[in-house]
Design an enzyme around this catalytic site. Structure first.
Site, PDB file in Angstrom:
ATOM      1  N   HIS A  63       0.882  -1.176   0.000  1.00 17.27           N
ATOM      2  CA  HIS A  63       0.000   0.000   0.000  1.00 17.27           C
ATOM      3  C   HIS A  63       0.916   1.221   0.000  1.00 17.27           C
ATOM      4  O   HIS A  63       1.590   1.474   0.999  1.00 17.27           O
ATOM      5  CB  HIS A  63      -0.861   0.033   1.268  1.00 17.27           C
ATOM      6  CG  HIS A  63      -1.735  -1.176   1.456  1.00 17.27           C
ATOM      7  ND1 HIS A  63      -3.044  -1.221   1.036  1.00 17.27           N
ATOM      8  CD2 HIS A  63      -1.492  -2.382   2.022  1.00 17.27           C
ATOM      9  CE1 HIS A  63      -3.575  -2.406   1.346  1.00 17.27           C
ATOM     10  NE2 HIS A  63      -2.647  -3.126   1.948  1.00 17.27           N
ATOM     11  N   PHE A  64       0.951   1.951  -1.113  1.00 17.49           N
ATOM     12  CA  PHE A  64       1.857   3.103  -1.206  1.00 17.49           C
ATOM     13  C   PHE A  64       1.110   4.442  -1.085  1.00 17.49           C
ATOM     14  O   PHE A  64       1.705   5.505  -1.225  1.00 17.49           O
ATOM     15  CB  PHE A  64       2.707   3.039  -2.477  1.00 17.49           C
ATOM     16  CG  PHE A  64       3.837   2.023  -2.414  1.00 17.49           C
ATOM     17  CD1 PHE A  64       4.183   1.385  -1.229  1.00 17.49           C
ATOM     18  CD2 PHE A  64       4.572   1.713  -3.565  1.00 17.49           C
ATOM     19  CE1 PHE A  64       5.236   0.459  -1.186  1.00 17.49           C
ATOM     20  CE2 PHE A  64       5.624   0.801  -3.526  1.00 17.49           C
ATOM     21  CZ  PHE A  64       5.951   0.169  -2.341  1.00 17.49           C
ATOM     22  N   ARG A  65      -0.213   4.398  -0.877  1.00 21.51           N
ATOM     23  CA  ARG A  65      -0.995   5.543  -0.360  1.00 21.51           C
ATOM     24  C   ARG A  65      -1.188   6.724  -1.294  1.00 21.51           C
ATOM     25  O   ARG A  65      -1.782   7.718  -0.870  1.00 21.51           O
ATOM     26  CB  ARG A  65      -0.365   6.091   0.939  1.00 21.51           C
ATOM     27  CG  ARG A  65      -0.086   5.065   2.027  1.00 21.51           C
ATOM     28  CD  ARG A  65      -1.341   4.391   2.471  1.00 21.51           C
ATOM     29  NE  ARG A  65      -1.146   3.638   3.715  1.00 21.51           N
ATOM     30  CZ  ARG A  65      -1.920   2.630   4.084  1.00 21.51           C
ATOM     31  NH1 ARG A  65      -2.917   2.230   3.312  1.00 21.51           N
ATOM     32  NH2 ARG A  65      -1.714   2.006   5.204  1.00 21.51           N
ATOM     33  N   ASN A  95      -6.766   0.622  -2.202  1.00 21.15           N
ATOM     34  CA  ASN A  95      -7.471   1.386  -1.155  1.00 21.15           C
ATOM     35  C   ASN A  95      -6.784   2.717  -0.882  1.00 21.15           C
ATOM     36  O   ASN A  95      -6.391   3.022   0.236  1.00 21.15           O
ATOM     37  CB  ASN A  95      -7.617   0.565   0.133  1.00 21.15           C
ATOM     38  CG  ASN A  95      -6.298   0.075   0.688  1.00 21.15           C
ATOM     39  OD1 ASN A  95      -5.350  -0.142  -0.050  1.00 21.15           O
ATOM     40  ND2 ASN A  95      -6.216  -0.104   1.995  1.00 21.15           N
ATOM     41  N   HIS A 180      -9.012 -10.018   0.600  1.00 15.88           N
ATOM     42  CA  HIS A 180      -8.866  -9.784   2.048  1.00 15.88           C
ATOM     43  C   HIS A 180     -10.029 -10.522   2.694  1.00 15.88           C
ATOM     44  O   HIS A 180     -11.177 -10.106   2.584  1.00 15.88           O
ATOM     45  CB  HIS A 180      -8.919  -8.288   2.356  1.00 15.88           C
ATOM     46  CG  HIS A 180      -8.775  -7.982   3.816  1.00 15.88           C
ATOM     47  ND1 HIS A 180      -7.757  -7.212   4.317  1.00 15.88           N
ATOM     48  CD2 HIS A 180      -9.508  -8.364   4.897  1.00 15.88           C
ATOM     49  CE1 HIS A 180      -7.875  -7.124   5.638  1.00 15.88           C
ATOM     50  NE2 HIS A 180      -8.934  -7.815   6.010  1.00 15.88           N
ATOM     51  N   HIS A 234      -2.639 -12.413   3.163  1.00 19.64           N
ATOM     52  CA  HIS A 234      -2.248 -12.423   4.582  1.00 19.64           C
ATOM     53  C   HIS A 234      -3.007 -13.415   5.450  1.00 19.64           C
ATOM     54  O   HIS A 234      -3.761 -13.029   6.349  1.00 19.64           O
ATOM     55  CB  HIS A 234      -2.311 -11.023   5.191  1.00 19.64           C
ATOM     56  CG  HIS A 234      -3.455 -10.138   4.761  1.00 19.64           C
ATOM     57  ND1 HIS A 234      -4.741 -10.571   4.684  1.00 19.64           N
ATOM     58  CD2 HIS A 234      -3.479  -8.829   4.418  1.00 19.64           C
ATOM     59  CE1 HIS A 234      -5.510  -9.578   4.294  1.00 19.64           C
ATOM     60  NE2 HIS A 234      -4.766  -8.512   4.122  1.00 19.64           N
ATOM     61  N   ASP A 307       2.368  -6.776   2.670  1.00 19.18           N
ATOM     62  CA  ASP A 307       1.253  -5.915   3.106  1.00 19.18           C
ATOM     63  C   ASP A 307       1.819  -4.627   3.712  1.00 19.18           C
ATOM     64  O   ASP A 307       1.327  -4.157   4.742  1.00 19.18           O
ATOM     65  CB  ASP A 307       0.339  -6.644   4.091  1.00 19.18           C
ATOM     66  CG  ASP A 307      -0.972  -5.903   4.326  1.00 19.18           C
ATOM     67  OD1 ASP A 307      -1.252  -4.939   3.586  1.00 19.18           O
ATOM     68  OD2 ASP A 307      -1.708  -6.278   5.251  1.00 19.18           O
ATOM     69  N   HIS A 311       1.567   4.003   8.226  1.00 16.73           N
ATOM     70  CA  HIS A 311       0.815   5.081   8.882  1.00 16.73           C
ATOM     71  C   HIS A 311       1.836   5.912   9.656  1.00 16.73           C
ATOM     72  O   HIS A 311       2.952   5.435   9.933  1.00 16.73           O
ATOM     73  CB  HIS A 311      -0.240   4.510   9.838  1.00 16.73           C
ATOM     74  CG  HIS A 311      -1.268   3.645   9.170  1.00 16.73           C
ATOM     75  ND1 HIS A 311      -2.285   4.161   8.401  1.00 16.73           N
ATOM     76  CD2 HIS A 311      -1.421   2.293   9.130  1.00 16.73           C
ATOM     77  CE1 HIS A 311      -3.046   3.174   7.937  1.00 16.73           C
ATOM     78  NE2 HIS A 311      -2.527   2.022   8.354  1.00 16.73           N
TER      79      HIS A 311
END
Ligand code: DOR
Length: 443
Positions: A63-65, A95, A180, A234, A307, A311
């Site tokens: 997840h690189f946001r 996401n 997921h 996961h 994964d 944050h």
């Protein structure tokens, strides 16, 4: 010619084992792997004596946001962390904000990635009840690695909770769907009944074994009904490992595990790391960890996905249960797996299998994941003599919240090669970011 390099004197590791060999890469592709190669005139030579040479790693879950949450990470910083850890290919999750749920959003990510991502890359489409039927047309767009479906909610808004919608997604398209697998109804009921004074120690019971097992059981029933291949992301419970073995759906069901579920266990991880160990699905007790280790070693679990879910420290300090779930990890896959080799529960060939050929086979990645002639000359070169505690300063993610800071290393990736060019050496990037979109054999 650019992308031409002779890597000399290293110990080459692949899925078949280890051997002393040199690797000649010409025009970005593996040309020869053999002992004692002579350097053709004018070819740059990289001395790898005393080093381990792996094919470049493929991380199929990061997840690189970007777009939306660049204060946590962006495509550039995430890819920098990847290549610093020997990861030369990444598959990024949908996401973000906005979500990657339309062709326009995919095109936007691809244009943001060009010239900024140091690793090769592809992006997942997010499934939703609204776009289910369109996914069949979109899943083969260039730069797309497939469809990701959240059956339970986690970071962000994506959710396909009901069986009827899960089935619509599975009936729309052909490629393997990444899932997921936590049951949304169960998660909501557990949350509604939770005490007022929950702490992070309650995280594994607020997203319990039943939530994971129930969703994976529902998913496998729908896989049997529709014939659509899936990949369970996961895996976190011994019970799901037993279920997947028992149902034995062959190539229709592959699965992966994160290093977090292999190298941490509750309650110790929450005592030591607090909310920095909080992720979904949760890290559980040692019984689950030990079964997941066995399942990875015996091939029940096809691959590792980090994964990588960054944050900020401020967000992680917010007070459970309002703290976000997710742990940065793209850079520490290989160092952690090398500790498993040191501790005797994986071989070096296993490490290559679960980080290179394994993910390449699950996702049909073209020309990656092996050192066969004609494949991309992507390498992760490891110095096994680096055994000091991991300093925070070596980590490249924008998120500082790694629970692995201070772990005793059993080797560290020092040099990374992408298509025959050195792109990372001794804690620093080399040259401009040259990552390109991945290609797939079945799209
Ligand atoms: O802990 C998690 N964090 N699990 C997920 O599935 C999503 C991820 C995130 O994006 O933060």
């Amino acid at each position: 010619m650019s992308g031409t390099l002779l890597v000399r004197g290293g110990r080459v590791i692949d899925v078949d084992g280890e051997r002393e060999a040199d690797i000649l890469i010409v025009g970005g592709k593996v040309a020869v792997v053999a002992a004692d190669l002579a350097a053709p005139d004018g070819v740059e030579v990289l001395d790898a004596s005393g080093k381990l040479v792996f094919p470049g790693l493929i991380d199929p879950q990061v997840h690189f946001r970007e777009p939306g949450w660049e204060h946590k990470e962006d495509l550039e910083s995430g890819a920098r962390a990847a290549v610093a850890g020997g990861v030369t290919s990444v598959m990024e999750m949908p996401n973000t904000n906005p979500t990657t749920t339309t062709p326009e959003a995919l095109a936007d990510k691809l244009s943001r990635a060009a010239g900024r991502m140091a690793a090769d890359h592809a992006f997942f489409f997010g499934a939703s009840p609204e776009n289910a039927e369109q996914l069949a047309d979109w899943e083969n767009l260039p730069g797309c690695c497939g469809v990701k479906m959240f059956m339970g909610s986690s970071t962000g808004s994506l959710l396909v909770a009901e069986d009827k919608d899960v089935e619509r997604v599975l009936r729309s398209g052909k490629r393997r769907v990444a899932v997921h697998s936590e049951d949304e109804a169960r998660l909501r009921a557990l949350k509604a009944n939770a005490a007022d004074d929950v702490t992070v120690f309650d995280h594994p019971s607020l997203r319990d074994v039943e939530a994971a097992l129930k969703a994976t059981t529902r998913l496998l029933n729908l896989v049997e009904k529709t014939g659509r291949p899936v990949h369970v992301l996961h895996l976190s419970t011994a019970e799901e490992v037993a279920l997947i073995r028992e149902r034995d759906l062959g190539e229709l069901v592959t699965c992966e595990v994160t290093p977090n579920h292999l190298f941490m266990a509750a309650p110790d991880c929450y005592e030591r790391h607090g909310t920095w160990a909080q992720m979904n699905p949760p890290v559980r007790d040692a019984r689950h960890r030990d079964v997941l280790r066995e399942a990875l070693a015996d091939g029940t679990i096809a691959c590792i996905g980090s994964d990588h879910a960054p944050h900020t420290a401020e967000e992680k300090a917010g007070g459970y249960p309002n703290t976000p779930s997710g742990i940065p990890g793209v850079q520490t896959i290989l160092p952690l797996l090398l500790t498993a080799v040191r501790d005797g529960w994986l071989s070096l060939a296993d490490v290559a299998r679960v980080t290179t050929s394994g993910p390449a086979a699950v996702w049909d990645v073209a020309g990656k994941g092996d050192l066969r002639v004609g494949f991309d000359g992507d390498l992760a070169i490891v110095d096994p003599s680096i055994t000091e505690p991991l300093p925070a300063a070596w980590l490249q993610s924008r998120s500082p919240c790694s629970p692995y800071i201070g772990m005793e290393l059993a080797g560290w990736p020092t040099t990374t090669v992408l298509r025959g060019e050195v792109i990372w050496r001794d804690h620093a990037p080399v040259g401009a970011s040259r990552g390109k979109p991945l290609r797939f054999t079945k799209s």
